[in-house]
Enzyme design. Sequence first.
Site, PDB file in Angstrom:
ATOM      1  N   GLY A  65       0.825  -1.207   0.000  1.00 25.46           N
ATOM      2  CA  GLY A  65       0.000   0.000   0.000  1.00 25.46           C
ATOM      3  C   GLY A  65       0.862   1.260   0.000  1.00 25.46           C
ATOM      4  N   GLN A  66       0.282   2.353   0.456  1.00 28.58           N
ATOM      5  CA  GLN A  66       0.991   3.634   0.398  1.00 28.58           C
ATOM      6  C   GLN A  66       2.274   3.627   1.241  1.00 28.58           C
ATOM      7  OE1 GLN A  66      -1.099   7.056   2.038  1.00 28.58           O
ATOM      8  NE2 GLN A  66       0.622   8.416   1.565  1.00 28.58           N
ATOM      9  N   ASP A  88       1.699  -9.166   0.960  1.00 32.85           N
ATOM     10  CA  ASP A  88       0.409  -8.553   0.616  1.00 32.85           C
ATOM     11  C   ASP A  88      -0.392  -9.595  -0.150  1.00 32.85           C
ATOM     12  OD1 ASP A  88      -1.670  -6.638  -0.460  1.00 32.85           O
ATOM     13  OD2 ASP A  88      -0.291  -5.164   0.370  1.00 32.85           O
ATOM     14  N   ILE A  89      -1.649  -9.275  -0.443  1.00 36.79           N
ATOM     15  CA  ILE A  89      -2.436 -10.151  -1.317  1.00 36.79           C
ATOM     16  C   ILE A  89      -2.358  -9.690  -2.764  1.00 36.79           C
ATOM     17  CG2 ILE A  89      -4.050 -11.001   0.422  1.00 36.79           C
ATOM     18  CD1 ILE A  89      -6.001  -8.802  -0.450  1.00 36.79           C
ATOM     19  N   ARG A  90      -1.701  -8.558  -2.972  1.00 39.12           N
ATOM     20  CA  ARG A  90      -1.562  -8.033  -4.340  1.00 39.12           C
ATOM     21  C   ARG A  90      -0.263  -8.514  -4.973  1.00 39.12           C
ATOM     22  NH1 ARG A  90      -2.029  -1.810  -4.667  1.00 39.12           N
ATOM     23  NH2 ARG A  90      -2.302  -1.395  -2.449  1.00 39.12           N
ATOM     24  N   ILE A 107      -3.920 -11.961   5.533  1.00 40.04           N
ATOM     25  CA  ILE A 107      -3.987 -11.977   7.007  1.00 40.04           C
ATOM     26  C   ILE A 107      -5.243 -12.666   7.518  1.00 40.04           C
ATOM     27  CG2 ILE A 107      -2.509  -9.974   7.414  1.00 40.04           C
ATOM     28  CD1 ILE A 107      -5.289  -8.478   7.920  1.00 40.04           C
ATOM     29  N   TYR A 195     -13.565   2.151  10.130  1.00 43.08           N
ATOM     30  CA  TYR A 195     -12.100   2.257  10.210  1.00 43.08           C
ATOM     31  C   TYR A 195     -11.682   2.703  11.619  1.00 43.08           C
ATOM     32  CZ  TYR A 195      -7.413   4.151   8.985  1.00 43.08           C
ATOM     33  OH  TYR A 195      -6.065   4.442   8.919  1.00 43.08           O
ATOM     34  N   LYS A 199      -9.808   0.587  14.607  1.00 48.58           N
ATOM     35  CA  LYS A 199      -8.504   1.017  15.120  1.00 48.58           C
ATOM     36  C   LYS A 199      -8.539   1.191  16.646  1.00 48.58           C
ATOM     37  CE  LYS A 199      -5.862   1.167  11.406  1.00 48.58           C
ATOM     38  NZ  LYS A 199      -4.620   0.389  11.254  1.00 48.58           N
ATOM     39  N   ILE A 225      -0.725  10.703   6.144  1.00 47.69           N
ATOM     40  CA  ILE A 225       0.675  10.600   5.719  1.00 47.69           C
ATOM     41  C   ILE A 225       0.808  11.006   4.247  1.00 47.69           C
ATOM     42  CG2 ILE A 225       2.695   9.099   5.523  1.00 47.69           C
ATOM     43  CD1 ILE A 225       1.689   9.575   8.436  1.00 47.69           C
TER      44      ILE A 225
END
Length: 373
Positions: A65-66, A88-90, A107, A195, A199, A225
Amino acid sequence: MPAVRMLQHVVGQLLLGPACGCRTSALPARSLGASPWQIPANANFHSASFSETDRPRVLITGGLGQLGVGLANFLRKRFGKDNVILSDIRKPPDHIFQSGPCIYSDILDYKNLREIVVNNGITWLFHYSALLSAVGEANVSLAKAVNITGLHNVLDVAVEHGLRLFVPSTIGAFGPTSPRDPTPDLCVQRPRTIYGVSKVHAELMGEYYHHRYGLDFRCLRYPGIISADSQPGGGTTDYAVQIFHDAVKNGKFECNLKPSTRLPMMYIDDCLRATLEVMEAPAESLSMRTYNINAMSFTPEELAQEVHKHIPEFQITYNVDSARQAIADGWPVSLDDSNARKDWKWKHDFDLPELVTTMLNFHGSDTRIAQAN
Ligand SMILES: NC(=O)C1=CN([C@@H]2O[C@H](COP(=O)(O)OP(=O)(O)OC[C@H]3O[C@@H](n4cnc5c(N)ncnc54)[C@H](O)[C@@H]3O)[C@@H](O)[C@H]2O)C=CC1
Ligand SMILES: CC(=O)[C@H](N)C(=O)O
């Protein structure tokens, strides 16, 4: 009593000893059932098991990701290329695949996660997989699975194998009833996104596992970020990354938040350094396990003005996305990070002018400050 439960009961009793003090080192049921032989004798405090000179063996989940690729590059400089595994899954692009170990890991597949940890001798885990605020609201059931069930898998694997575990939290873990400027570490947390709820759950579960099982859990609440070489993954603060791409490419940007929306933000270099610093901090210096970190706060209007100093023809327009705006309106304006600054000497390097210069330089803009400035 069924055999498995009886085994859990017996092993659990064996692990409950007077030396444990107020901590109880019996592991979660899944860990006991899965591999009772791997429970360390000193299950009280797992991180003490490797010496300071040892290099950690690192796994990053959700690493494409980012933030994950930047984290891997940063950690590889410190610990060596082969000691840091991105997962990752990508499917990774070629240049990332060539740059160091990069593997598939979902995960939600507990056994796969455990196999990776065991086969690679993992000692530190950075858990980056998540659905962010805007995409989470668009797919609540997937966000529940990835952000909550996935976290449970990671916590269990981490405690079972004595890992030091980093889980990022976010400004999104606060809500409209939290004090907003500045938001302290400990205050009301009633977020209104899945989200944010997930968290807060991660913060509390990590701290619970720390106190209950001795898990070496460490967590930072990141601001939005801003990174130059990676795309954001569907958050409310994404505009502050996209503006640089569009300013350099097209000289204009359409912002999906109101001009006056002030949010806490941080340049990625500060974020990654904070993450490593808190992971390397001696346990006794940490008075808490979840810390706010803060750098700068700005509005889209102020960011645009700063960009304008470098690109005088730059124009910003507004087309407000009501879902993202509602999320942003409930988030902090700034975070009080005095505990991080006191306990492990956190200090940010980038404020708004340095951020804008760095981002525009990266994107190849001619960043001469306009004569008119
Ligand atoms: N980027 C930001 O501004 C902030 C990020 N954070 C946190 O930092 C972490 C990393 O954030 P980003 O890199 O921006 O997120 P991102 O959305 O860009 O990347 C998340 C990654 O998780 C992966 N993923 C999704 N489902 C998965 C699964 N079942 N198994 C494994 N991986 C899966 C995705 O493929 C994606 O590559 C997240 O936990 C996020 O909440 C916190 C505050 C701010
Ligand atoms: C601040 C975050 O957690 C993220 N960038 C988002 O906007 O969802």
